[in-house]
Scaffold this motif. Structure first.
Motif, PDB file in Angstrom:
ATOM      1  N   PHE A  76     -27.311 -30.631  51.371  1.00 13.30           N
ATOM      2  CA  PHE A  76     -26.098 -29.978  50.620  1.00 13.30           C
ATOM      3  C   PHE A  76     -25.231 -30.389  50.209  1.00 13.30           C
ATOM      4  O   PHE A  76     -24.467 -30.318  49.502  1.00 13.30           O
ATOM      5  N   LEU A  77     -24.196 -29.981  51.956  1.00 13.61           N
ATOM      6  CA  LEU A  77     -23.403 -30.363  52.009  1.00 13.61           C
ATOM      7  C   LEU A  77     -22.413 -31.679  51.135  1.00 13.61           C
ATOM      8  O   LEU A  77     -21.488 -31.921  50.659  1.00 13.61           O
ATOM      9  N   GLY A  78     -23.593 -32.728  51.251  1.00 10.71           N
ATOM     10  CA  GLY A  78     -22.906 -33.780  51.490  1.00 10.71           C
ATOM     11  C   GLY A  78     -23.222 -34.227  49.431  1.00 10.71           C
ATOM     12  O   GLY A  78     -22.178 -35.239  49.652  1.00 10.71           O
ATOM     13  N   THR A  79     -24.136 -34.287  48.671  1.00  7.41           N
ATOM     14  CA  THR A  79     -24.391 -33.684  47.827  1.00  7.41           C
ATOM     15  C   THR A  79     -23.074 -33.128  47.298  1.00  7.41           C
ATOM     16  O   THR A  79     -22.148 -33.491  45.959  1.00  7.41           O
ATOM     17  N   VAL A  80     -22.700 -31.476  47.458  1.00  5.78           N
ATOM     18  CA  VAL A  80     -21.797 -31.098  47.405  1.00  5.78           C
ATOM     19  C   VAL A  80     -19.510 -32.638  47.744  1.00  5.78           C
ATOM     20  O   VAL A  80     -18.902 -32.476  46.507  1.00  5.78           O
ATOM     21  N   LEU A  81     -20.097 -33.359  48.619  1.00  2.00           N
ATOM     22  CA  LEU A  81     -18.724 -34.078  48.647  1.00  2.00           C
ATOM     23  C   LEU A  81     -19.005 -35.248  47.309  1.00  2.00           C
ATOM     24  O   LEU A  81     -17.841 -35.039  46.427  1.00  2.00           O
ATOM     25  N   ALA A  82     -20.012 -35.631  47.325  1.00  2.00           N
ATOM     26  CA  ALA A  82     -20.180 -36.422  46.466  1.00  2.00           C
ATOM     27  C   ALA A  82     -19.964 -36.230  45.250  1.00  2.00           C
ATOM     28  O   ALA A  82     -18.980 -36.569  44.681  1.00  2.00           O
ATOM     29  N   VAL A  83     -20.091 -34.555  45.040  1.00  2.00           N
ATOM     30  CA  VAL A  83     -19.964 -34.690  43.711  1.00  2.00           C
ATOM     31  C   VAL A  83     -18.874 -34.782  43.007  1.00  2.00           C
ATOM     32  O   VAL A  83     -18.102 -35.412  42.183  1.00  2.00           O
ATOM     33  N   PHE A  84     -17.891 -33.605  44.170  1.00  3.08           N
ATOM     34  CA  PHE A  84     -16.726 -33.589  43.436  1.00  3.08           C
ATOM     35  C   PHE A  84     -15.760 -35.298  44.221  1.00  3.08           C
ATOM     36  O   PHE A  84     -14.545 -34.743  43.949  1.00  3.08           O
ATOM     37  N   LEU A  85     -16.314 -36.017  44.284  1.00  5.49           N
ATOM     38  CA  LEU A  85     -15.397 -36.819  44.855  1.00  5.49           C
ATOM     39  C   LEU A  85     -15.340 -37.647  43.487  1.00  5.49           C
ATOM     40  O   LEU A  85     -14.376 -38.940  43.416  1.00  5.49           O
ATOM     41  N   THR A  86     -16.800 -37.843  42.169  1.00  9.92           N
ATOM     42  CA  THR A  86     -16.910 -38.608  41.412  1.00  9.92           C
ATOM     43  C   THR A  86     -17.009 -37.958  40.279  1.00  9.92           C
ATOM     44  O   THR A  86     -17.319 -38.878  38.997  1.00  9.92           O
ATOM     45  N   LEU A  87     -17.436 -36.472  40.128  1.00 11.11           N
ATOM     46  CA  LEU A  87     -17.258 -36.097  39.430  1.00 11.11           C
ATOM     47  C   LEU A  87     -17.088 -36.312  37.763  1.00 11.11           C
ATOM     48  O   LEU A  87     -17.134 -36.665  36.670  1.00 11.11           O
ATOM     49  N   GLY A  88     -15.498 -36.627  37.570  1.00 10.97           N
ATOM     50  CA  GLY A  88     -14.329 -36.626  36.772  1.00 10.97           C
ATOM     51  C   GLY A  88     -13.848 -38.238  36.918  1.00 10.97           C
ATOM     52  O   GLY A  88     -13.114 -38.799  36.560  1.00 10.97           O
TER      53      GLY A  88
END
Length: 284
Positions: A76-88
């Protein structure tokens, strides 16, 4: 390749400027501290070598269950990091006027996507491996138990979060940052719920629920990789101890075959093609 490295380095510098890594580091330290405290308290009250009436080694059951919970939190923490590095990464930067200067240097769209993805996937994969190993060491120190497999779970988590990063980067081509973040977290949740339904279906003997889990493992390979990572923790455990672990929330996780690992790599390529084609059609 040099341009890809430049874009990747730019992405990491931008994340440092926005203090993304600082927030993640603080959250991770808090998680590891709470996990260490919880496991220490549990094993203080539990005899690590105690057997119940059926011959179940309670220490192994407790340690495997705790590490399974830690793996969920790690992913979950890795997913949060992945999303915030790529979402925009694409549409968000385009709306802020940050994308056009890069594309006119000139930097191709493929190079831009590869650089963004290389930065996100490398950081996120290294992050989940490091956190998983840290929780395994904490479990070993406090509970005197080491998982039966260590490489397969680590690689499973790393590839799973790399897939999520790819999905988030592809989504950034078509969606705004907020919509993309919501979409990726919903996909992440849907995959884990489908896997949980499969475990329940196996316990109840329901073919329908097991089929749902099998289909989801192919549509969303990160879920199958997560299941394989969980299964690797107690791959060599047998007897009533294994039976007791199977009764727990992570006990019925199943190992996947080589075909799903290969499909995950193919899936990664397909997501990349989809993102590149969508990027090429956008007027940025």
């Amino acid at each position: 390749m040099n341009q890809v490295r430049v874009i990747a380095a730019f992405t990491l510098r931008e994340s440092l400027r926005r203090r993304v890594f600082l927030v993640v580091a603080l959250l991770t330290l808090a998680f590891l501290g709470l996990y260490a405290l919880g496991t220490w308290q549990l094993f203080q009250e539990l005899d690590k070598n105690e057997l119940d009436a059926a011959g179940v080694e309670l220490g192994i059951v407790a340690a495997a269950t705790l590490l399974g919970l830690a793996m969920f939190a790690t992913l979950f923490l890795g997913t949060v990091l992945a999303v915030f590095l790529t979402l925009g990464a694409v549409r968000g930067d385009a709306e802020r006027g940050l994308l056009q200067p890069l594309l006119v240097r000139p930097v191709t769209r493929r190079t831009l996507l590869l650089g963004r993805y290389a930065a996100a996937a490398t950081v996120c994969a290294a992050y989940v491996i490091a956190v998983f190993l840290a929780t395994a060491v904490i479990t070993w120190i406090t509970g005197d138990w080491w998982p039966d497999r260590i490489v397969v779970p680590a690689l499973g988590l790393a590839l799973a979060v790399a897939l999520i990063a790819a999905l988030s980067l592809a989504g950034s081509v078509f969606l705004s940052a907020n919509a993309n973040g919501i979409a990726v977290f919903m996909v992440f949740g849907a995959g884990l719920v489908a896997g949980l339904l499969g475990q329940i279906g196996e316990g109840l003997g329901s073919d329908t629920l097991q089929n749902v889990a099998n289909v989801s493992s192919w549509l969303l390979p990160f879920e199958g990789l997560y299941q394989a990572a969980l299964a690797g923790l107690t791959a060599d455990t047998v007897g009533f101890t294994k039976l007791a672990i199977n009764l727990g929330p992570f006990g019925r996780a199943h190992a996947v075959g080589v075909d799903l690992w290969l499909w995950a790599l193919v899936y990664l390529g397909l997501v990349g093609v989809w993102a590149l084609r969508g990027f090429a059609r956008r007027d940025l």
